[in-house]
Design a protein around this motif. Sequence first.
Motif, PDB file in Angstrom:
ATOM      1  N   VAL A 191       0.843  -1.204   0.000  1.00 51.32           N
ATOM      2  CA  VAL A 191       0.000   0.000   0.000  1.00 51.32           C
ATOM      3  C   VAL A 191       0.875   1.249   0.000  1.00 51.32           C
ATOM      4  O   VAL A 191       0.668   2.186  -0.797  1.00 51.32           O
ATOM      5  CB  VAL A 191      -0.940   0.006   1.227  1.00 51.32           C
ATOM      6  N   GLN A 192       1.854   1.269   0.873  1.00 48.16           N
ATOM      7  CA  GLN A 192       2.707   2.453   0.997  1.00 48.16           C
ATOM      8  C   GLN A 192       3.584   2.658  -0.233  1.00 48.16           C
ATOM      9  O   GLN A 192       3.801   3.789  -0.679  1.00 48.16           O
ATOM     10  CB  GLN A 192       3.563   2.335   2.252  1.00 48.16           C
ATOM     11  N   ASN A 250      -6.567  -4.875  10.120  1.00 44.02           N
ATOM     12  CA  ASN A 250      -5.641  -4.699   9.004  1.00 44.02           C
ATOM     13  C   ASN A 250      -6.112  -3.594   8.068  1.00 44.02           C
ATOM     14  O   ASN A 250      -5.316  -2.789   7.572  1.00 44.02           O
ATOM     15  CB  ASN A 250      -5.491  -6.001   8.219  1.00 44.02           C
ATOM     16  N   LEU A 251      -7.409  -3.563   7.821  1.00 38.76           N
ATOM     17  CA  LEU A 251      -7.965  -2.552   6.923  1.00 38.76           C
ATOM     18  C   LEU A 251      -7.846  -1.150   7.525  1.00 38.76           C
ATOM     19  O   LEU A 251      -7.571  -0.176   6.812  1.00 38.76           O
ATOM     20  CB  LEU A 251      -9.418  -2.877   6.601  1.00 38.76           C
ATOM     21  N   GLU A 252      -8.025  -1.048   8.833  1.00 35.76           N
ATOM     22  CA  GLU A 252      -7.840   0.245   9.495  1.00 35.76           C
ATOM     23  C   GLU A 252      -6.400   0.715   9.343  1.00 35.76           C
ATOM     24  O   GLU A 252      -6.137   1.898   9.085  1.00 35.76           O
ATOM     25  CB  GLU A 252      -8.196   0.122  10.979  1.00 35.76           C
ATOM     26  N   GLU A 282      -4.903   4.096   7.478  1.00 39.77           N
ATOM     27  CA  GLU A 282      -4.001   5.028   8.160  1.00 39.77           C
ATOM     28  C   GLU A 282      -2.678   5.192   7.421  1.00 39.77           C
ATOM     29  O   GLU A 282      -2.034   6.242   7.523  1.00 39.77           O
ATOM     30  CB  GLU A 282      -3.749   4.550   9.592  1.00 39.77           C
ATOM     31  N   LEU A 283      -2.283   4.175   6.670  1.00 38.09           N
ATOM     32  CA  LEU A 283      -1.027   4.219   5.942  1.00 38.09           C
ATOM     33  C   LEU A 283      -1.179   4.697   4.506  1.00 38.09           C
ATOM     34  O   LEU A 283      -0.220   4.636   3.730  1.00 38.09           O
ATOM     35  CB  LEU A 283      -0.356   2.839   5.974  1.00 38.09           C
ATOM     36  N   ILE A 313       6.553   1.775   9.699  1.00 32.84           N
ATOM     37  CA  ILE A 313       6.454   0.385  10.144  1.00 32.84           C
ATOM     38  C   ILE A 313       5.688   0.225  11.451  1.00 32.84           C
ATOM     39  O   ILE A 313       5.383  -0.905  11.853  1.00 32.84           O
ATOM     40  CB  ILE A 313       7.844  -0.250  10.301  1.00 32.84           C
ATOM     41  N   ASP A 314       5.357   1.332  12.137  1.00 34.00           N
ATOM     42  CA  ASP A 314       4.759   1.199  13.467  1.00 34.00           C
ATOM     43  C   ASP A 314       3.439   0.449  13.443  1.00 34.00           C
ATOM     44  O   ASP A 314       3.132  -0.311  14.362  1.00 34.00           O
ATOM     45  CB  ASP A 314       4.589   2.577  14.125  1.00 34.00           C
TER      46      ASP A 314
END
Length: 345
Positions: A178-179, A198-200, A204-205, A308-309
Amino acid sequence: MKALAVLENEKLGVIDLEKPENTTGDDVLVKVVYSGLCGSDFPRMFEHQAKFFPVVLGHEFSGVVEKVGEKVHKLAVGDKVSCIPLKPCFKCEACDEGNYSLCKNYGFIGSRENGGMEEYVKIPEINLQKLPEKFDLLQGAFFEPITVVLHGLGLLNKEVKGKKVGIIGVGTMGLLAVQCAKAYGAELVSAFDINEKNLEAAKELGADEVHNVAKKDIENEYDKYDIMIETSGANPSFVLILKLAAGKGELLYIGTPHSTLTFEYKDFELINRKELTIKGSWMNYSKPFPGKEWTEAIRLFDEGLVKIDKLIGATVSMEEFCERLEEIKGRTLGGKIMVKVGESE
């Protein structure tokens, strides 16, 4: 020195091993700080697929150089490093062509030989990526997984920029994908998964859209995406990806299935009717070894384009790993399991 080892199938323990001391030639002694648990480690721990016992897993690890051999020229004591786990033979036709992932005579740190879930590892200089001093060693432990994503993207015929990209499975690999897609200028990035957490994290990413395929009717997403990336390895995803792809779309399979796949003919026929291009991707290397994937990972981290957090589920000691083995086996912790092996100072 202490090491977290698979003693037999489904049995792990912290054992004592002799610390490597005779560091000569091109060998480098690394004091390991972080070692990540990969999805490929689960069969080695729980499905009788370990090459030998006891075996110390860990091919996603980072640490600090403690000693160097006399033929080591690019690394020095105190350097931060990340492991490059593949050991190609460099003699076969695949290696000559730079297709190191296709080498049949390879070694691999963390499966075919002991890996990074031990306090010290002695490995050749060529199997270490030097990290910028300002990098956190946690970032270094994510170099191996992000380069897997970057290798796959490099195999695509289409540029990601300006394209609609769908990613199925947003665990560690998917969240990195995604990133990367956002960093490379995708017009739209959509994440597909069955796990709301995971979707959240994907949202956020940077994901523009998220879709829970277990709860939401996604037929209106069919025929939409120029590029589809499968990272989960879940059997239903291998069918769904064909439906989500637009005509002339390109499909990238990074995830690998673990049981027999069955396709209805009308689903498989979509490959023909949509004139889809399908690419498989294996590992993370190119010529000259280890390849541009590894230097590109440095750039992405350095420019703050990859975080990565949100990917870390738990950070545990070797002893805690053993104590929480049932949770790890059941994958109830969520996210990447990081083993804190040692201290950086």
